[in-house]
Design a protein around this motif. Structure first.
Motif, PDB file in Angstrom:
ATOM      1  N   LEU A  91       0.825  -1.202   0.000  1.00 10.48           N
ATOM      2  CA  LEU A  91       0.000   0.000   0.000  1.00 10.48           C
ATOM      3  C   LEU A  91       0.864   1.260   0.000  1.00 10.48           C
ATOM      4  N   ALA A  92       1.932   1.247   0.782  1.00 10.29           N
ATOM      5  CA  ALA A  92       2.829   2.407   0.834  1.00 10.29           C
ATOM      6  C   ALA A  92       3.526   2.612  -0.509  1.00 10.29           C
ATOM      7  N   ALA A  93       3.948   1.526  -1.129  1.00 14.70           N
ATOM      8  CA  ALA A  93       4.611   1.636  -2.429  1.00 14.70           C
ATOM      9  C   ALA A  93       3.639   2.121  -3.498  1.00 14.70           C
ATOM     10  N   TYR A  94       2.419   1.595  -3.486  1.00 14.79           N
ATOM     11  CA  TYR A  94       1.416   1.948  -4.486  1.00 14.79           C
ATOM     12  C   TYR A  94       0.968   3.405  -4.346  1.00 14.79           C
ATOM     13  N   SER A  95       0.842   3.886  -3.102  1.00 16.14           N
ATOM     14  CA  SER A  95       0.362   5.250  -2.872  1.00 16.14           C
ATOM     15  C   SER A  95       1.507   6.264  -2.815  1.00 16.14           C
ATOM     16  N   LYS A  96       2.708   5.836  -3.128  1.00 17.63           N
ATOM     17  CA  LYS A  96       3.902   6.702  -3.114  1.00 17.63           C
ATOM     18  C   LYS A  96       4.092   7.365  -1.751  1.00 17.63           C
ATOM     19  N   GLY A  97       3.855   6.572  -0.680  1.00 13.80           N
ATOM     20  CA  GLY A  97       4.096   7.047   0.670  1.00 13.80           C
ATOM     21  C   GLY A  97       2.956   7.811   1.308  1.00 13.80           C
ATOM     22  N   THR A  98       1.861   8.046   0.578  1.00 12.83           N
ATOM     23  CA  THR A  98       0.725   8.755   1.156  1.00 12.83           C
ATOM     24  C   THR A  98       0.080   7.921   2.265  1.00 12.83           C
ATOM     25  N   LEU A  99      -0.067   6.632   2.019  1.00 11.40           N
ATOM     26  CA  LEU A  99      -0.594   5.695   3.005  1.00 11.40           C
ATOM     27  C   LEU A  99       0.512   4.702   3.325  1.00 11.40           C
ATOM     28  N   GLY A 100       0.499   4.192   4.528  1.00  7.35           N
ATOM     29  CA  GLY A 100       1.519   3.220   4.893  1.00  7.35           C
ATOM     30  C   GLY A 100       0.997   2.282   5.947  1.00  7.35           C
ATOM     31  N   GLY A 101       1.793   1.333   6.318  1.00  3.78           N
ATOM     32  CA  GLY A 101       1.383   0.378   7.335  1.00  3.78           C
ATOM     33  C   GLY A 101       0.296  -0.543   6.830  1.00  3.78           C
ATOM     34  N   LEU A 102      -0.356  -1.188   7.753  1.00  6.00           N
ATOM     35  CA  LEU A 102      -1.400  -2.156   7.434  1.00  6.00           C
ATOM     36  C   LEU A 102      -2.779  -1.514   7.578  1.00  6.00           C
ATOM     37  N   ILE A 103      -3.763  -2.169   7.002  1.00  6.51           N
ATOM     38  CA  ILE A 103      -5.161  -1.757   7.119  1.00  6.51           C
ATOM     39  C   ILE A 103      -5.848  -2.758   8.027  1.00  6.51           C
ATOM     40  N   LEU A 104      -6.588  -2.282   9.008  1.00  7.07           N
ATOM     41  CA  LEU A 104      -7.373  -3.130   9.896  1.00  7.07           C
ATOM     42  C   LEU A 104      -8.835  -2.766   9.730  1.00  7.07           C
ATOM     43  N   ILE A 105      -9.653  -3.764   9.427  1.00  6.88           N
ATOM     44  CA  ILE A 105     -11.089  -3.549   9.252  1.00  6.88           C
ATOM     45  C   ILE A 105     -11.830  -4.435  10.244  1.00  6.88           C
ATOM     46  N   THR A 106     -12.595  -3.811  11.126  1.00  4.72           N
ATOM     47  CA  THR A 106     -13.454  -4.522  12.066  1.00  4.72           C
ATOM     48  C   THR A 106     -14.771  -3.752  12.140  1.00  4.72           C
ATOM     49  N   SER A 107     -15.739  -4.301  12.855  1.00  4.54           N
ATOM     50  CA  SER A 107     -16.995  -3.563  13.028  1.00  4.54           C
ATOM     51  C   SER A 107     -16.805  -2.399  13.994  1.00  4.54           C
ATOM     52  N   MET A 108     -15.750  -2.445  14.833  1.00  2.00           N
ATOM     53  CA  MET A 108     -15.488  -1.361  15.775  1.00  2.00           C
ATOM     54  C   MET A 108     -14.762  -0.198  15.111  1.00  2.00           C
ATOM     55  N   THR A 109     -13.842  -0.487  14.201  1.00  2.00           N
ATOM     56  CA  THR A 109     -13.029   0.566  13.620  1.00  2.00           C
ATOM     57  C   THR A 109     -12.412   0.127  12.297  1.00  2.00           C
ATOM     58  N   ILE A 110     -12.097   1.092  11.483  1.00  2.00           N
ATOM     59  CA  ILE A 110     -11.311   0.883  10.267  1.00  2.00           C
ATOM     60  C   ILE A 110     -10.091   1.778  10.424  1.00  2.00           C
ATOM     61  N   ARG A 111      -8.918   1.198  10.350  1.00  2.00           N
ATOM     62  CA  ARG A 111      -7.702   1.984  10.529  1.00  2.00           C
ATOM     63  C   ARG A 111      -6.687   1.643   9.445  1.00  2.00           C
ATOM     64  N   THR A 112      -6.071   2.680   8.916  1.00  2.00           N
ATOM     65  CA  THR A 112      -4.906   2.501   8.056  1.00  2.00           C
ATOM     66  C   THR A 112      -3.690   2.874   8.904  1.00  2.00           C
ATOM     67  N   ASP A 113      -2.522   2.724   8.354  1.00  2.00           N
ATOM     68  CA  ASP A 113      -1.276   3.104   9.035  1.00  2.00           C
ATOM     69  C   ASP A 113      -1.090   2.355  10.357  1.00  2.00           C
ATOM     70  N   MET A 114      -1.398   1.072  10.361  1.00  2.00           N
ATOM     71  CA  MET A 114      -1.218   0.237  11.554  1.00  2.00           C
ATOM     72  C   MET A 114       0.130  -0.478  11.470  1.00  2.00           C
ATOM     73  N   GLN A 115       0.809  -0.584  12.617  1.00  2.00           N
ATOM     74  CA  GLN A 115       2.031  -1.362  12.705  1.00  2.00           C
ATOM     75  C   GLN A 115       1.877  -2.387  13.815  1.00  2.00           C
ATOM     76  N   VAL A 116       2.414  -3.581  13.584  1.00  2.00           N
ATOM     77  CA  VAL A 116       2.326  -4.651  14.567  1.00  2.00           C
ATOM     78  C   VAL A 116       3.396  -4.438  15.628  1.00  2.00           C
ATOM     79  N   GLN A 117       2.964  -4.383  16.894  1.00  2.00           N
ATOM     80  CA  GLN A 117       3.901  -4.279  18.014  1.00  2.00           C
ATOM     81  C   GLN A 117       4.290  -5.650  18.537  1.00  2.00           C
ATOM     82  N   SER A 118       3.314  -6.547  18.635  1.00  2.00           N
ATOM     83  CA  SER A 118       3.617  -7.902  19.091  1.00  2.00           C
ATOM     84  C   SER A 118       2.620  -8.886  18.496  1.00  2.00           C
ATOM     85  N   LEU A 119       3.100 -10.099  18.347  1.00  2.00           N
ATOM     86  CA  LEU A 119       2.311 -11.178  17.746  1.00  2.00           C
ATOM     87  C   LEU A 119       2.650 -12.448  18.514  1.00  2.00           C
ATOM     88  N   THR A 120       1.641 -13.091  19.097  1.00  2.00           N
ATOM     89  CA  THR A 120       1.860 -14.280  19.916  1.00  2.00           C
ATOM     90  C   THR A 120       0.944 -15.398  19.439  1.00  2.00           C
TER      91      THR A 120
END
Length: 166
Positions: A91-120
């Motif tokens: 997404l960051a490469a395609y948008s030439k840096g306008t958008l970055g990180g991951l996209i999270l879609i849930t019924s509570m929120t939609i967020r772009t520019d997400m980064q993973v802090q921890s994964l277990t």
């Protein structure tokens, strides 16, 4: 010898979707989601004129289960996306840096520019053919109107999800 199956079942719609802009990863069995927002206080004696800076930090914690034969493929995909969230996504490469990180879609929120802090990941004998997963993501938005528009869109999506379930 009996064939064992997971007691978890897939739903028609995933509880959450994480994407790098190209590959969507559905999380079918999210058992808990926590959205924590920490607001920043302005410095004492600051003027009313503010630069465009973040006013709060958001972290989202998802706890769920990867089920079925595909659980190891989803595990690998989540690990790959966690690394991409730090190095740069499609997404960051395609948008030439306008958008970055991951996209999270849930019924509570939609967020772009997400980064993973921890994964277990946790495997247990109590859950056959399943992996428990816990994912902590930080929202690192660039100053723009897009974030607010997506927040408004998530309200509509949540309302549609509630309407469709009744």
């Amino acid at each position: 010898m009996a064939i064992t199956k997971s007691f978890m079942r897939y739903k028609n719609v995933p509880s959450a979707v994480i994407s790098d802009g190209i590959l969507p990863i559905p999380l079918w069995s999210v058992t808990q989601m926590l959205l924590a927002q920490t607001y920043h206080l302005p410095p004492i004696g600051s003027t009313a004129h503010k630069a465009i800076v973040a006013t709060h930090d958001d972290t989202i914690t998802l706890t769920g289960v990867l089920v079925g034969a595909e659980r190891y493929a989803w595990k690998f995909a989540l690990e790959t996306m966690a690394e991409a969230s730090k190095r740069g996504t499609a997404l960051a490469a395609y948008s030439k840096g306008t958008l970055g990180g991951l996209i999270l879609i849930t019924s509570m929120t939609i967020r772009t520019d997400m980064q993973v802090q921890s994964l277990t990941f946790t495997a247990s004998s109590a859950k056959r053919d399943a992996l428990d997963v816990s994912l902590v993501m930080a929202h690192l938005p660039r100053p723009s109107l897009l974030g607010k528009l997506l927040d408004v869109a998530s309200v509509g999506i949540g309302a549609l999800a509630d309407f469709g379930g009744s």
